[in-house]
Design a protein around this motif. Sequence first.
Motif, mmCIF file in Angstrom:
data_model
loop_
_atom_site.group_PDB
_atom_site.id
_atom_site.type_symbol
_atom_site.label_atom_id
_atom_site.label_comp_id
_atom_site.label_asym_id
_atom_site.label_seq_id
_atom_site.Cartn_x
_atom_site.Cartn_y
_atom_site.Cartn_z
ATOM 1 N N ILE A 80 -2.627 13.662 -13.002
ATOM 2 C CA ILE A 80 -3.064 14.959 -12.466
ATOM 3 C C ILE A 80 -2.777 15.097 -10.970
ATOM 4 C CG2 ILE A 80 -4.833 15.346 -14.221
ATOM 5 C CD1 ILE A 80 -6.913 14.262 -12.268
ATOM 6 N N ALA A 81 -2.094 14.100 -10.390
ATOM 7 C CA ALA A 81 -1.898 14.073 -8.933
ATOM 8 C C ALA A 81 -1.154 15.298 -8.399
ATOM 9 C CB ALA A 81 -1.152 12.798 -8.533
ATOM 10 N N SER A 82 -0.254 15.858 -9.197
ATOM 11 C CA SER A 82 0.561 16.986 -8.711
ATOM 12 C C SER A 82 -0.273 18.232 -8.417
ATOM 13 C CB SER A 82 1.642 17.322 -9.744
ATOM 14 O OG SER A 82 1.043 17.693 -10.979
ATOM 15 N N ASN A 83 -1.518 18.253 -8.885
ATOM 16 C CA ASN A 83 -2.375 19.421 -8.658
ATOM 17 C C ASN A 83 -3.111 19.367 -7.323
ATOM 18 O OD1 ASN A 83 -1.752 20.225 -11.303
ATOM 19 N ND2 ASN A 83 -3.476 19.087 -12.158
ATOM 20 N N TYR A 84 -2.926 18.268 -6.582
ATOM 21 C CA TYR A 84 -3.775 18.055 -5.407
ATOM 22 C C TYR A 84 -2.986 17.776 -4.138
ATOM 23 C CZ TYR A 84 -7.299 17.926 -8.986
ATOM 24 O OH TYR A 84 -8.107 18.281 -10.031
ATOM 25 N N SER A 85 -3.539 18.260 -3.016
ATOM 26 C CA SER A 85 -2.940 17.995 -1.710
ATOM 27 C C SER A 85 -3.495 16.708 -1.102
ATOM 28 C CB SER A 85 -3.216 19.165 -0.758
ATOM 29 O OG SER A 85 -4.619 19.382 -0.638
ATOM 30 N N HIS A 86 -4.724 16.347 -1.474
ATOM 31 C CA HIS A 86 -5.379 15.146 -0.967
ATOM 32 C C HIS A 86 -5.998 14.388 -2.139
ATOM 33 C CE1 HIS A 86 -5.283 17.901 2.464
ATOM 34 N NE2 HIS A 86 -5.453 16.865 3.266
ATOM 35 N N ILE A 87 -5.804 13.073 -2.172
ATOM 36 C CA ILE A 87 -6.447 12.211 -3.170
ATOM 37 C C ILE A 87 -7.208 11.147 -2.387
ATOM 38 C CG2 ILE A 87 -6.116 10.672 -5.132
ATOM 39 C CD1 ILE A 87 -3.476 12.122 -5.695
ATOM 40 N N LEU A 88 -8.540 11.146 -2.558
ATOM 41 C CA LEU A 88 -9.376 10.279 -1.734
ATOM 42 C C LEU A 88 -10.133 9.250 -2.569
ATOM 43 C CD1 LEU A 88 -9.674 13.493 -0.553
ATOM 44 C CD2 LEU A 88 -10.670 12.192 1.322
ATOM 45 N N PHE A 89 -10.152 8.023 -2.056
ATOM 46 C CA PHE A 89 -10.865 6.906 -2.672
ATOM 47 C C PHE A 89 -11.841 6.332 -1.648
ATOM 48 C CE2 PHE A 89 -6.639 7.165 -4.408
ATOM 49 C CZ PHE A 89 -6.702 6.761 -5.730
ATOM 50 N N PRO A 90 -13.002 5.837 -2.075
ATOM 51 C CA PRO A 90 -13.829 5.064 -1.147
ATOM 52 C C PRO A 90 -13.080 3.788 -0.761
ATOM 53 C CG PRO A 90 -15.043 5.626 -3.158
ATOM 54 C CD PRO A 90 -13.610 5.943 -3.415
ATOM 55 N N ALA A 91 -13.232 3.341 0.488
ATOM 56 C CA ALA A 91 -12.546 2.115 0.926
ATOM 57 C C ALA A 91 -13.358 0.893 0.506
ATOM 58 C CB ALA A 91 -12.333 2.142 2.435
ATOM 59 N N THR A 92 -13.546 0.771 -0.803
ATOM 60 C CA THR A 92 -14.251 -0.358 -1.399
ATOM 61 C C THR A 92 -13.229 -1.247 -2.093
ATOM 62 O OG1 THR A 92 -14.539 0.930 -3.412
ATOM 63 C CG2 THR A 92 -16.329 1.039 -1.804
ATOM 64 N N SER A 94 -12.712 -1.604 -5.192
ATOM 65 C CA SER A 94 -12.071 -0.843 -6.268
ATOM 66 C C SER A 94 -11.086 0.180 -5.709
ATOM 67 C CB SER A 94 -13.140 -0.136 -7.107
ATOM 68 O OG SER A 94 -12.543 0.698 -8.071
ATOM 69 N N GLY A 95 -11.518 0.957 -4.721
ATOM 70 C CA GLY A 95 -10.653 1.972 -4.136
ATOM 71 C C GLY A 95 -9.394 1.379 -3.516
ATOM 72 N N LYS A 96 -9.559 0.231 -2.833
ATOM 73 C CA LYS A 96 -8.416 -0.418 -2.185
ATOM 74 C C LYS A 96 -7.468 -1.025 -3.212
ATOM 75 C CE LYS A 96 -10.914 -1.634 2.054
ATOM 76 N NZ LYS A 96 -11.469 -2.744 2.848
ATOM 77 N N ASN A 97 -7.946 -1.216 -4.422
ATOM 78 C CA ASN A 97 -7.113 -1.767 -5.492
ATOM 79 C C ASN A 97 -6.261 -0.678 -6.147
ATOM 80 O OD1 ASN A 97 -6.168 -3.815 -7.129
ATOM 81 N ND2 ASN A 97 -7.967 -3.901 -8.435
ATOM 82 N N ILE A 98 -6.835 0.515 -6.263
ATOM 83 C CA ILE A 98 -6.150 1.593 -6.985
ATOM 84 C C ILE A 98 -5.254 2.428 -6.069
ATOM 85 C CG2 ILE A 98 -6.483 3.616 -8.471
ATOM 86 C CD1 ILE A 98 -9.364 2.458 -8.984
ATOM 87 N N ALA A 99 -5.747 2.764 -4.881
ATOM 88 C CA ALA A 99 -5.040 3.695 -3.988
ATOM 89 C C ALA A 99 -3.591 3.285 -3.680
ATOM 90 C CB ALA A 99 -5.833 3.885 -2.698
ATOM 91 N N PRO A 100 -3.297 2.010 -3.359
ATOM 92 C CA PRO A 100 -1.904 1.652 -3.043
ATOM 93 C C PRO A 100 -0.950 1.875 -4.212
ATOM 94 C CG PRO A 100 -3.414 -0.063 -2.304
ATOM 95 C CD PRO A 100 -4.202 0.865 -3.176
ATOM 96 N N ARG A 101 -1.442 1.684 -5.428
ATOM 97 C CA ARG A 101 -0.609 1.916 -6.607
ATOM 98 C C ARG A 101 -0.256 3.394 -6.731
ATOM 99 N NH1 ARG A 101 -1.578 -2.700 -10.028
ATOM 100 N NH2 ARG A 101 -3.212 -3.984 -9.098
ATOM 101 N N VAL A 102 -1.251 4.243 -6.470
ATOM 102 C CA VAL A 102 -1.016 5.686 -6.538
ATOM 103 C C VAL A 102 -0.034 6.111 -5.450
ATOM 104 C CG1 VAL A 102 -2.111 7.944 -6.301
ATOM 105 C CG2 VAL A 102 -3.257 6.133 -7.600
#
Length: 310
Positions: A80-92, A94-102
């Motif tokens: 669903i990323a194409s629908n968004y201008s910003h994708i935000l994760f908590p810097a936890t 879990s967030g630090k594990n997923i965000a770089p892949r995205v």
Amino acid sequence: MTALVIAEHDNASLKGATLNTVAAAAQCGGEVHVLIAGHNAGPAAAAAAQIAGVSKVIHADAEYLAHGLAENMAAQVLAIASNYSHILFPATASGKNIAPRVAAQLDVGQISDITKVIAADTFERPIYAGNAIATVQSTDATKVITVRTTGFDPAAATGGSAAVETQAAQADSGKSAFLGSEIAKSDRPELTAAKIIVSGGRALGSAEKFNEVMTPLADKLGAALGASRAAVDAGYAPNDWQVGQTGKIVAPQLYVACGISGAIQHLAGMKDSKVIVAINKDPEAPIFSVADYGLEADLFTAVPELIKAL
């Protein structure tokens, strides 16, 4: 512009970091949507719909999303990323594990650990263990961001009435599997969510002294226990108590530092605390430079007296 927040939850309820991340997303301008990806996570989706400022909750449910495995979570976000201008994760973790892949799959630069939103494309983030603040501007069409939760006051957990939209779960990647977890049980508040934290340093001298001096103070204040890296490395306290750049970043209402000199890496993890109290017999200790209240005294005398006074 619309921002997507990747919620952290245990399928039954939201974790506090999600509220701070929603607050950061709201400052980016436009609508805020929240993704709840999990298994039997209806209660978490309902909780997300109540957050003030959230206009839509996207709920994806599958057994292989139950534990937030990074490969499956990244695929769900990318769908669903194409629908968004910003994708935000908590810097936890879990967030630090997923965000770089995205970010890698979208071929954009990740903006890490932001503490302030200046404009929709401009952010502040700490560098050099928090000794300098960098202003970062991104020209990427999609901004992939991790949010230092201590930099933003949490959004109100109630007051919203967002619609919950069901999203088809992406296929299991098959690249990883959840085998189990060993979670330490504690009656104390979780360190990153605690309103009061008492931390001990190497000056305590041993695990026995750490427990003897710090535990009664934490009990009296209803506080979480923390420790400096030196105390953890010396074996006085467990790893998950470590506060600092290589430990946990905290910003409680009250932080009491006992026998902590105040190395840069420790200060980076706690200097955003609302009120800092330092007890140290060295008048030159760097911790006094960030303390609101400083007591130059032997902690083995001062802490028991403080407990009696409380």
